[in-house]
Scaffold this motif. Sequence first.
Motif, mmCIF file in Angstrom:
data_model
loop_
_atom_site.group_PDB
_atom_site.id
_atom_site.type_symbol
_atom_site.label_atom_id
_atom_site.label_comp_id
_atom_site.label_asym_id
_atom_site.label_seq_id
_atom_site.Cartn_x
_atom_site.Cartn_y
_atom_site.Cartn_z
ATOM 1 N N SER A 42 0.745 -1.312 0.038
ATOM 2 C CA SER A 42 -0.009 -0.072 0.151
ATOM 3 C C SER A 42 0.808 1.381 -0.069
ATOM 4 C CB SER A 42 -1.023 -0.067 1.281
ATOM 5 O OG SER A 42 -1.843 -1.121 1.008
ATOM 6 N N TYR A 57 -3.159 2.036 -13.498
ATOM 7 C CA TYR A 57 -3.358 1.065 -12.421
ATOM 8 C C TYR A 57 -2.305 -0.344 -12.720
ATOM 9 C CZ TYR A 57 -7.185 3.037 -9.907
ATOM 10 O OH TYR A 57 -7.706 3.925 -9.223
ATOM 11 N N ARG A 90 -6.228 -1.661 -8.160
ATOM 12 C CA ARG A 90 -7.627 -0.879 -8.237
ATOM 13 C C ARG A 90 -8.427 -0.804 -7.101
ATOM 14 N NH1 ARG A 90 -9.443 -2.316 -12.669
ATOM 15 N NH2 ARG A 90 -8.799 -0.516 -14.034
ATOM 16 N N GLN A 91 -8.516 -2.265 -6.425
ATOM 17 C CA GLN A 91 -8.994 -2.343 -5.067
ATOM 18 C C GLN A 91 -8.360 -1.601 -4.136
ATOM 19 O OE1 GLN A 91 -9.494 -6.668 -5.095
ATOM 20 N NE2 GLN A 91 -11.212 -6.765 -6.037
ATOM 21 N N ARG A 92 -7.046 -1.785 -4.053
ATOM 22 C CA ARG A 92 -6.359 -1.373 -3.044
ATOM 23 C C ARG A 92 -6.256 0.369 -2.829
ATOM 24 N NH1 ARG A 92 -1.493 -3.733 0.168
ATOM 25 N NH2 ARG A 92 -1.850 -5.927 -0.443
ATOM 26 N N VAL A 93 -6.424 1.102 -4.050
ATOM 27 C CA VAL A 93 -6.338 2.409 -4.039
ATOM 28 C C VAL A 93 -7.896 2.691 -3.777
ATOM 29 C CG1 VAL A 93 -6.659 4.182 -5.810
ATOM 30 C CG2 VAL A 93 -4.788 2.787 -6.027
ATOM 31 N N GLN A 94 -8.863 2.068 -4.024
ATOM 32 C CA GLN A 94 -10.133 2.316 -3.665
ATOM 33 C C GLN A 94 -10.555 2.334 -2.032
ATOM 34 O OE1 GLN A 94 -12.860 3.712 -5.718
ATOM 35 N NE2 GLN A 94 -13.495 4.277 -3.613
ATOM 36 N N LYS A 95 -9.768 1.243 -1.566
ATOM 37 C CA LYS A 95 -9.687 1.127 -0.119
ATOM 38 C C LYS A 95 -8.913 2.521 0.365
ATOM 39 C CE LYS A 95 -8.794 -2.105 3.506
ATOM 40 N NZ LYS A 95 -8.017 -3.429 3.936
ATOM 41 N N LEU A 124 -8.582 5.484 -0.612
ATOM 42 C CA LEU A 124 -9.467 6.598 -0.913
ATOM 43 C C LEU A 124 -10.741 6.442 0.168
ATOM 44 C CD1 LEU A 124 -9.650 6.656 -4.565
ATOM 45 C CD2 LEU A 124 -8.424 8.076 -3.173
ATOM 46 N N ASP A 125 -11.255 5.258 0.393
ATOM 47 C CA ASP A 125 -12.512 5.117 1.324
ATOM 48 C C ASP A 125 -11.931 5.457 2.735
ATOM 49 O OD1 ASP A 125 -14.123 4.731 -0.993
ATOM 50 O OD2 ASP A 125 -14.090 2.420 -0.610
ATOM 51 N N GLN A 126 -10.703 5.014 3.186
ATOM 52 C CA GLN A 126 -10.492 4.897 4.523
ATOM 53 C C GLN A 126 -9.888 6.367 4.655
ATOM 54 O OE1 GLN A 126 -7.375 1.920 4.375
ATOM 55 N NE2 GLN A 126 -8.871 0.419 5.381
ATOM 56 N N GLN A 155 -6.061 11.206 -1.311
ATOM 57 C CA GLN A 155 -6.787 11.617 -2.146
ATOM 58 C C GLN A 155 -6.103 11.852 -3.486
ATOM 59 O OE1 GLN A 155 -8.381 15.580 -0.975
ATOM 60 N NE2 GLN A 155 -8.422 15.032 0.967
#
Length: 172
Positions: free
Chosen positions: A31, A46, A61-66, A68-70, A74
């Motif tokens: 990460s 990606y 893509r999944q790691r980046v979204q996580k 961002l969500d956490q 940004q």
Amino acid sequence: MHSDVVASRSAEHRDSRESRNGGGLTLDAVSLAIIEQLQEDGRRPYAAIGKAVGLSEAAVRQRVQKLLDQGVMQIVAVTDPLTVGFRRQAMVGVNVEGDVESVADALTAMSECEYVVMTAGSFDLMVEIVCEDDDHLLDVINRRIRALPGVRSTESFVYLKLKKQTYMWGTR
């Protein structure tokens, strides 16, 4: 950063990172490497990030979204204020009587205040302001900031020329 470098991040770095963030969210080496890739180029594909860190495009893509969500990061466009019509910037030191956080919250709500930090030292708060011109800056400082309940005094540091602004501090 290549996957062999990512894999070589030591437990010592991970342990020191955990102690600095108070035992909160801990990021693994992959990460951190993804974040570093995006700090270099926020538009990096990606697939290219995946190649650099040893993951598939979908996994990145999944790691980046996580992340961002956490709220770990940004992805934004950083502009030069001068080129988009904001001709005056200043750092304003603010001294407060009473509750510093309530003043900080009020400043945070002002669109002109791009950076608000609670400090220890000569000022209780440091606030970066981006304005269209001197009249706009005067209005923000005199009629809005100084009018806030609890603001005791301000000191303005008008920017004459911005020499360096970077977001490339990496990760630890």
